[in-house]
Design an enzyme around this catalytic site. Structure first.
Site, PDB file in Angstrom:
ATOM      1  N   GLU A   1       0.927  -1.069   0.053  1.00  0.00           N
ATOM      2  CA  GLU A   1       0.024  -0.047  -0.113  1.00  0.00           C
ATOM      3  C   GLU A   1       1.010   1.240   0.082  1.00  0.00           C
ATOM      4  OE1 GLU A   1      -3.519   0.877  -0.192  1.00  0.00           O
ATOM      5  OE2 GLU A   1      -2.187   2.864  -0.085  1.00  0.00           O
ATOM      6  N   LYS A   2       0.579   2.093  -0.917  1.00  0.00           N
ATOM      7  CA  LYS A   2       1.319   3.357  -0.885  1.00  0.00           C
ATOM      8  C   LYS A   2       1.246   4.453   0.191  1.00  0.00           C
ATOM      9  CE  LYS A   2      -1.168   5.989  -4.357  1.00  0.00           C
ATOM     10  NZ  LYS A   2      -1.136   6.851  -5.462  1.00  0.00           N
TER      11      LYS A   2
ATOM     12  N   GLY B   1      -6.791   0.476   3.822  1.00  0.00           N
ATOM     13  CA  GLY B   1      -8.265   0.556   3.682  1.00  0.00           C
ATOM     14  C   GLY B   1      -8.664   1.148   2.235  1.00  0.00           C
TER      15      GLY B   1
ATOM     16  N   CYS C   1     -12.024   3.767   0.289  1.00  0.00           N
ATOM     17  CA  CYS C   1     -13.524   3.284   1.041  1.00  0.00           C
ATOM     18  C   CYS C   1     -13.255   3.611   2.593  1.00  0.00           C
ATOM     19  CB  CYS C   1     -13.629   1.970   0.961  1.00  0.00           C
ATOM     20  SG  CYS C   1     -14.952   1.160   2.190  1.00  0.00           S
TER      21      CYS C   1
ATOM     22  N   GLY D   1      -7.708   0.459  -7.422  1.00  0.00           N
ATOM     23  CA  GLY D   1      -8.659   1.453  -7.105  1.00  0.00           C
ATOM     24  C   GLY D   1      -8.838   2.795  -8.155  1.00  0.00           C
ATOM     25  N   SER D   2      -9.339   3.642  -7.828  1.00  0.00           N
ATOM     26  CA  SER D   2      -9.822   4.842  -8.463  1.00  0.00           C
ATOM     27  C   SER D   2      -9.327   6.156  -8.005  1.00  0.00           C
ATOM     28  CB  SER D   2     -10.926   4.814  -9.042  1.00  0.00           C
ATOM     29  OG  SER D   2     -11.793   5.002  -7.791  1.00  0.00           O
TER      30      SER D   2
ATOM     31  N   ILE E   1     -22.101  10.477  -5.159  1.00  0.00           N
ATOM     32  CA  ILE E   1     -21.059  11.135  -4.251  1.00  0.00           C
ATOM     33  C   ILE E   1     -21.436  12.550  -4.090  1.00  0.00           C
ATOM     34  CG2 ILE E   1     -18.737  11.693  -4.188  1.00  0.00           C
ATOM     35  CD1 ILE E   1     -17.955   9.295  -5.541  1.00  0.00           C
TER      36      ILE E   1
ATOM     37  N   MET F   1     -18.416   0.924  -9.547  1.00  0.00           N
ATOM     38  CA  MET F   1     -17.530   1.015  -8.658  1.00  0.00           C
ATOM     39  C   MET F   1     -17.832   1.269  -7.106  1.00  0.00           C
ATOM     40  SD  MET F   1     -15.516   4.039 -11.006  1.00  0.00           S
ATOM     41  CE  MET F   1     -13.865   3.734 -11.406  1.00  0.00           C
TER      42      MET F   1
ATOM     43  N   HIS G   1     -44.121  -6.519  12.492  1.00  0.00           N
ATOM     44  CA  HIS G   1     -44.780  -5.230  12.328  1.00  0.00           C
ATOM     45  C   HIS G   1     -44.608  -4.511  13.576  1.00  0.00           C
ATOM     46  CE1 HIS G   1     -48.214  -2.455  11.912  1.00  0.00           C
ATOM     47  NE2 HIS G   1     -48.542  -2.800  13.100  1.00  0.00           N
TER      48      HIS G   1
HETATM   49  C1  FAD Z   1     -16.869   9.930  -1.131  1.00  0.00           C
HETATM   50  C2  FAD Z   1     -17.065   8.709  -1.346  1.00  0.00           C
HETATM   51  C3  FAD Z   1     -17.803   7.769  -0.961  1.00  0.00           C
HETATM   52  C4  FAD Z   1     -18.230   6.621  -1.299  1.00  0.00           C
HETATM   53  N1  FAD Z   1     -19.252   5.699  -0.582  1.00  0.00           N
HETATM   54  C5  FAD Z   1     -19.386   4.466  -0.910  1.00  0.00           C
HETATM   55  C6  FAD Z   1     -20.409   3.538  -0.529  1.00  0.00           C
HETATM   56  O1  FAD Z   1     -21.099   4.309   0.449  1.00  0.00           O
HETATM   57  N2  FAD Z   1     -20.360   2.567  -0.688  1.00  0.00           N
HETATM   58  C7  FAD Z   1     -19.750   1.843  -1.569  1.00  0.00           C
HETATM   59  O2  FAD Z   1     -19.769   0.628  -1.958  1.00  0.00           O
HETATM   60  N3  FAD Z   1     -18.760   2.568  -2.376  1.00  0.00           N
HETATM   61  C8  FAD Z   1     -18.560   3.801  -1.909  1.00  0.00           C
HETATM   62  N4  FAD Z   1     -17.617   4.447  -2.733  1.00  0.00           N
HETATM   63  C9  FAD Z   1     -16.724   3.948  -3.678  1.00  0.00           C
HETATM   64  C10 FAD Z   1     -15.671   3.181  -2.910  1.00  0.00           C
HETATM   65  O3  FAD Z   1     -14.925   3.735  -2.151  1.00  0.00           O
HETATM   66  C11 FAD Z   1     -14.729   2.228  -4.023  1.00  0.00           C
HETATM   67  O4  FAD Z   1     -15.542   1.554  -4.928  1.00  0.00           O
HETATM   68  C12 FAD Z   1     -13.878   1.368  -3.465  1.00  0.00           C
HETATM   69  O5  FAD Z   1     -13.010   1.805  -2.296  1.00  0.00           O
HETATM   70  C13 FAD Z   1     -13.069   0.571  -4.351  1.00  0.00           C
HETATM   71  O6  FAD Z   1     -12.253  -0.340  -3.677  1.00  0.00           O
HETATM   72  P1  FAD Z   1     -10.782  -0.796  -4.557  1.00  0.00           P
HETATM   73  O7  FAD Z   1     -10.277  -1.872  -3.569  1.00  0.00           O
HETATM   74  O8  FAD Z   1     -11.066  -1.228  -5.694  1.00  0.00           O
HETATM   75  O9  FAD Z   1     -10.000   0.650  -4.472  1.00  0.00           O
HETATM   76  P2  FAD Z   1      -9.602   1.636  -3.623  1.00  0.00           P
HETATM   77  O10 FAD Z   1     -10.404   1.757  -2.253  1.00  0.00           O
HETATM   78  O11 FAD Z   1      -9.466   2.931  -4.351  1.00  0.00           O
HETATM   79  O12 FAD Z   1      -8.110   1.312  -2.759  1.00  0.00           O
HETATM   80  C14 FAD Z   1      -6.801   1.142  -3.902  1.00  0.00           C
HETATM   81  C15 FAD Z   1      -5.626   1.391  -3.089  1.00  0.00           C
HETATM   82  O13 FAD Z   1      -4.396   1.081  -3.765  1.00  0.00           O
HETATM   83  C16 FAD Z   1      -3.686   1.953  -3.359  1.00  0.00           C
HETATM   84  N5  FAD Z   1      -2.637   1.825  -4.589  1.00  0.00           N
HETATM   85  C17 FAD Z   1      -2.969   2.423  -5.824  1.00  0.00           C
HETATM   86  N6  FAD Z   1      -1.906   2.393  -6.528  1.00  0.00           N
HETATM   87  C18 FAD Z   1      -0.819   1.654  -5.842  1.00  0.00           C
HETATM   88  C19 FAD Z   1       0.389   1.199  -6.079  1.00  0.00           C
HETATM   89  N7  FAD Z   1       1.090   1.349  -7.254  1.00  0.00           N
HETATM   90  N8  FAD Z   1       1.191   0.511  -4.925  1.00  0.00           N
HETATM   91  C20 FAD Z   1       0.582   0.538  -3.762  1.00  0.00           C
HETATM   92  N9  FAD Z   1      -0.600   0.957  -3.641  1.00  0.00           N
HETATM   93  C21 FAD Z   1      -1.563   1.579  -4.452  1.00  0.00           C
HETATM   94  C22 FAD Z   1      -4.258   3.198  -3.077  1.00  0.00           C
HETATM   95  O14 FAD Z   1      -3.405   3.983  -2.269  1.00  0.00           O
HETATM   96  C23 FAD Z   1      -5.419   2.780  -2.399  1.00  0.00           C
HETATM   97  O15 FAD Z   1      -5.203   2.543  -1.186  1.00  0.00           O
HETATM   98  C24 FAD Z   1     -17.450   5.949  -2.085  1.00  0.00           C
HETATM   99  C25 FAD Z   1     -16.363   6.563  -2.888  1.00  0.00           C
HETATM  100  C26 FAD Z   1     -16.303   7.922  -2.286  1.00  0.00           C
HETATM  101  C27 FAD Z   1     -15.116   8.562  -2.913  1.00  0.00           C
END
Ligand code: FAD
Length: 468
Positions: free
Chosen positions: A32-33, A38, A41, A144-145, A184, A320, A446
């Site tokens: 994790e960078k 976490g 999310c 992630g994104s 969002i 997403m 109920h």
């Molecule tokens: C404000 C907000 C509210 C949201 N609310 C909800 C909700 O209520 N319910 C829901 O289902 N979804 C919600 N989402 C969407 C949800 O957060 C994402 O769908 C989810 O986090 C995606 O998970 P992921 O594991 O794919 O990636 P992420 O959670 O984005 O995690 C990716 C991780 O990879 C790390 N990373 C990236 N590149 C590298 C690398 N080269 N080396 C090491 N580490 C790296 C990043 O630092 C990050 O920690 C919300 C998003 C936002 C922005």
């Protein structure tokens, strides 16, 4: 160090994948960078936004409905510093929980940017300039994104902000423009509107939450306008934004092509999220991302074009959402262990945590019409629910869509109190391919909000709803 699996990224996709891999006996590492685990999310997404939604909901209720309940408060005011501090504490508890789970499952953790040297060799670049090299049989990309940027509207993170900065404002703004009427934008817009900010939503499409069943967006817009005084500018194409001191001016073109503009204290750009693959070194293993959305292409087993390299979560196709990323993490771990897991992509529920909450699973009416599937619909309004009357949550409805011939439930769409939790019943029913009559005949306690789902199922079955 030689691993069975290295997971890159510790969001809900990555950390769940790592835990399941370890449970299944694989020697697992996660990279994790950032300094906390976490991902989006836990750090800047689902969890902090829900913490602020809960706090702001308490304030709004205290200000607007407590007197009706016979509770009078004096000198009600928002302590923004405390509200943000509580949110930070919730985030810290959750991220610390992941650290604990990694230790418990004997998962090795590395802080730094992970990148491919080749498909079995991963470099971890640390922030102090040092690097480490790890070898592995398999890799799961879970990077992630990031918020999507508008090229003509650069985010300055001060007045023109993304969801990330909107979670740490030090004041309650007087006026806020939210660009984007998606999940969002509406959730964060609700937080500030509840605290007293005049919030305007500017959306290019004709409706908010446009991918959900059309009836939901219409009802949500009506209620947010009525209860929070939110303004909606639909069919408006934003053309730019400039800041002068503490004022941000957003410009747009309305549906007639006329130029319009608004002044505000802050502008949140919430126009979606883009897959994040920067610095991963995908080019070193011959993976090319899709042009639109920058997503990593995967096959039906979530494997990329390179054998042994998988990708999950926001970085690949599909919704997403955190729970979709988690399920994909489990899927890949179990596939690697030789099991035959299954994900039903049509039954991933979508939720909007506004009030009323919005939740949906399965096909929308629009999709059923497009597919030419004959269906019947049954709806039940919360204003006819005894439980909703007791809590003064009478806005919204539940709609059940069932196959016209077989009665199998094809979609459930709800807007109303606790819809986020209630949708689980619909998901379970649909996973077991229940009919509308199955739900209609199952005993529901109920008085509960869930009776509205039973009544909507009754309405769909044979127009047999009892309480309307
Ligand atoms: C404000 C907000 C509210 C949201 N609310 C909800 C909700 O209520 N319910 C829901 O289902 N979804 C919600 N989402 C969407 C949800 O957060 C994402 O769908 C989810 O986090 C995606 O998970 P992921 O594991 O794919 O990636 P992420 O959670 O984005 O995690 C990716 C991780 O990879 C790390 N990373 C990236 N590149 C590298 C690398 N080269 N080396 C090491 N580490 C790296 C990043 O630092 C990050 O920690 C919300 C998003 C936002 C922005």
């Amino acid at each position: 160090m030689q691993y069975d699996v290295i997971v890159i990224g510790s969001g809900p996709g990555g950390y769940v994948a790592a835990i399941r891999c370890a449970q299944l006996g694989m020697k697992t590492a996660i990279i994790e960078k950032y300094s906390t685990f976490g991902g989006t999310c836990l750090n800047v997404g689902c969890i902090p936004s829900k913490a602020l939604l809960d706090s702001s909901e308490h304030f709004h209720n205290a200000a607007h409905s407590f007197t009706t309940h016979g509770i009078n408060l004096k000198d009600l005011k928002v302590d923004m510093k405390q509200m943000i501090a509580r949110k930070d504490d919730v985030v810290a508890q959750n991220t610390a929980g992941i650290t604990y789970l990694f230790k418990k499952n004997k998962i090795d953790t590395y802080e730094g940017v992970g990148s491919f040297v080749d498909k079995n060799t991963i470099k971890v670049q640390k922030s102090d300039g040092k690097a480490e090299t790890l070898t592995t049989k398999n890799v799961i990309i879970a990077t992630g994104s990031k918020p999507t940027a508008l090229p003509f509207l650069p985010v300055d993170k001060k007045r023109i902000i993304t969801s990330t900065e909107a979670l740490t404002l030090k004041e309650v703004p007087k006026k806020m423009i939210v660009i984007g009427g998606g999940v969002i934008g509406l959730e964060l817009g609700s937080v500030y509107a509840r605290l007293g900010t005049q919030v305007s939503i500017v959306e290019f499409m004709p409706s908010i939450i446009g991918t959900m069943d059309a009836g939901l967006g219409k009802e949500l817009q009506r209620v947010l306008k009525k209860s929070l005084g939110m303004e909606f500018f639909m069919g408006h194409k934003v053309t730019g934004a400039t800041t002068k001191g503490k004022v941000v001016t957003v410009t747009a073109e309305n549906a007639k092509g006329e130029a319009v503009q608004w002044d505000a204290d802050y502008c949140i750009v919430a126009v979606g999220r883009t897959a994040y693959t920067e610095g991963l070194g995908l080019e070193n293993i011959g993976i090319t991302v899709e042009e639109r959305g920058r997503k990593i292409p995967v096959n039906e087993h979530l494997e990329t074009s390179v054998k042994g390299v998988y990708a999950i979560g926001d970085v690949i196709k599909g919704a997403m959402l955190a729970h979709k990323a988690e399920d994909e993490g489990i899927y890949v771990a179990e596939t690697l262990a030789g099991q035959k897991p299954h994900i039903n992509n049509n039954l991933i529920p979508g939720v909007v945590y506004t009030w009323p909450e919005v939740a949906s699973v399965g096909y929308t009416e629009e999709q059923l019409k497009e597919k030419g599937i004959a269906y019947k619909a049954g709806s039940f309004p919360f204003k006819a629910s005894g439980r909703a009357k007791a809590s003064m949550d009478t806005d919204g409805f539940v709609k059940v869509l069932a196959d016209k011939n077989t009665d199998e439930i094809l979609g459930v769409h709800m807007i109303g109190p606790r819809a986020a939790d209630m949708i689980a019943e619909a998901v379970v029913a649909m996973e077991f391919r229940a009919s509308a009559e199955d739900i209609a005949r199952i005993c529901h306690a109920h008085p509960t909000f869930t009776e509205a789902l039973k009544e909507a199922a009754l309405a769909a079955t044979d127009n047999r709803a009892i309480h309307i």
